[in-house]
Write an enzyme that holds these catalytic residues in place. Structure first.
Site, PDB file in Angstrom:
ATOM      1  N   ASP A   1       1.058  -0.826  -0.114  1.00 52.71           N
ATOM      2  CA  ASP A   1      -0.088   0.046   0.030  1.00 52.71           C
ATOM      3  C   ASP A   1       0.946   1.273   0.050  1.00 52.71           C
ATOM      4  OD1 ASP A   1      -1.760   2.170   0.345  1.00 52.71           O
ATOM      5  OD2 ASP A   1      -2.743   1.129   2.167  1.00 52.71           O
TER       6      ASP A   1
ATOM      7  N   LYS B   1      -2.593  12.199  -1.508  1.00 51.97           N
ATOM      8  CA  LYS B   1      -1.691  13.069  -0.679  1.00 51.97           C
ATOM      9  C   LYS B   1      -0.434  13.586  -1.424  1.00 51.97           C
ATOM     10  CE  LYS B   1      -3.619  10.726   2.788  1.00 51.97           C
ATOM     11  NZ  LYS B   1      -4.757   9.687   2.667  1.00 51.97           N
TER      12      LYS B   1
ATOM     13  N   ALA C   1       0.609   4.828  -0.039  1.00 50.31           N
ATOM     14  CA  ALA C   1      -0.240   5.975  -0.207  1.00 50.31           C
ATOM     15  C   ALA C   1       0.417   7.146  -0.228  1.00 50.31           C
ATOM     16  CB  ALA C   1      -1.234   5.844   1.060  1.00 50.31           C
TER      17      ALA C   1
END
Length: 397
Positions: free
Chosen positions: A211, A246, A213
């Site tokens: 993951d 982000k 992110a």
């Protein structure tokens, strides 16, 4: 009568805290809850590179027709290169990619894909982890197990316990790993720990699902992806869920990507067909606008360089916030060793205080953090850090 059988479910705890914060009339309130980047003024800015790319897209577009089910090549190829880096040339025929509705969409599609390939096999997630990992993965029908990861009281990684657990995991299990800037702890493995994890994955035939992110918000886009790239270079099968929320500031555009590495090119094509089918039976077609923005930024050398400067500034601000909080806590309580806050990366840290202390912070000091004591350091600035530290310090162990 069809829907009268349904019960009302509790609202999301973080969204509830956001509403409570908005309703709080206190002038000195501080929001450290939701995982959104903010600048020194408390704003979530539109990045300059993103704005310029978007302006060009709007000016040039001639149609709003559907794009390919896996996404447009203008996004897929530069995004695949951003994640894989120099490893791409050696694995290009084995590495597929699809545009998804955010990193959440990538996690869900990847979990469904794994469930089709290995029905009944479990996914291992860290304890603690981002709570939505449970919803996205179990919602796809994949059973979830946990492995030790972090001690929130002693503030250190539990690497030996993690390694022991993964050594016992059945071959073919999925292992969800956060590539950088771990949510909620901020504690990432260092190079020796990552090396040990990759060795276990290879030896035990476990499938990593990274993951990613926050690529670029820990150190830089290359270092934050270093061990994803090592896994792509060394392992036969890898999944990666990447988010552009982000690091490109595209929260509301819901832009992400699922990458898959397979043992050979034929398997890669088969996975692409399965991902296309999963897409068609869930959300039908991917959202295009955010993907086109990212593709434009990454393909244009000037925009790409501007983006790298902007995401570097975000990482610098987060490191500054960490240093400031650690120093303020030391001033408030000289007996505390809070060096772990400064050593961590990304937006989050886990304070290790109990639910009663979290409630006291909210009621007595108007400082809002989530129930497990995770704080978003992007909510800190030079004006509120000392206030926050003086409220938190007496509650810490």
């Amino acid at each position: 009568m069809t829907f009268s059988t349904l019960d009302t479910v509790p609202s999301d705890s973080i969204l509830g805290l956001m509403a409570e914060f908005q309703a709080d009339p206190a002038g000195d309130k501080v929001d450290l809850t939701v995982g959104v980047y903010r600048d020194d003024c408390g704003r979530t800015p539109v990045m300059t590179a993103v704005a310029r790319a978007e302006e060009a897209i709007v000016r040039e577009q001639a149609s709003k027709a559907y794009l390919p089910v896996l996404g447009p090549g203008e996004f897929l190829e530069p995004m695949r290169a951003l994640i894989a880096g120099p490893t791409l040339s050696a694995i290009e025929s084995r590495l597929g990619i699809a545009l998804t509705p955010g990193g959440c969409g990538a996690l869900r599609v990847g979990a469904e894909l794994f469930g089709l390939a290995q029905p009944g096999k479990s996914a291992y997630v860290s304890s603690p982890t981002w709570p939505n990992h449970y919803n996205l993965i179990s919602g796809a029908g994949v059973p979830i197990e946990t492995h030790p990861y972090y001690d929130p009281v002693q503030h250190h990684l539990e690497m030996q316990a993690m390694a022991d657990c993964l050594e016992r995991a059945p071959a073919g299990s999925l292992v969800v790993l956060q590539a950088a800037c771990h949510n909620p702890t901020g504690a990432d493995p260092g190079p020796p720990e990552w090396r040990a994890i990759l060795d276990i994955l290879g030896r035990r035939s476990l499938v990593p699902f990274f993951d990613m992110a926050y690529q670029g918000m820990g150190v830089d886009p290359d270092e934050d992806a270093a061990f994803v790239r090592a896994a792509l270079a060394e392992l036969p099968e890898v999944l990666v869920a990447a988010s552009c929320s982000k690091n490109f500031g595209l929260y509301r555009e819901r832009t992400g990507a699922l990458l898959w590495l397979t043992e050979n090119a034929a398997a890669c094509r088969a996975v692409a067909s399965q991902v296309g089918q999963i897409t068609r039976r869930s959300y039908s077609m991917p959202p295009a606008h955010g993907g086109l923005i990212v593709g434009r930024v990454l393909a244009d050398p000037k925009l790409r360089e501007a983006w790298r400067r902007e995401v570097a500034a975000m990482a610098v601000r987060l490191r500054h916030a960490r240093r400031g909080l650690a120093a303020a806590l030391a001033r408030a309580r000289p007996d505390l060793d809070c060096s772990w806050i400064e050593a961590q990366r990304g937006m989050f840290s886990l304070l290790g205080i109990d639910a009663e202390a979290v409630q006291r912070l909210r009621e007595e000091h108007h400082i809002y953090i989530v129930g497990d004591s995770r704080i978003n350091l992007a909510g800190l600035n030079d004006e509120n850090t000392q206030l926050v530290a003086e409220a938190i310090a007496p509650l810490m162990r």
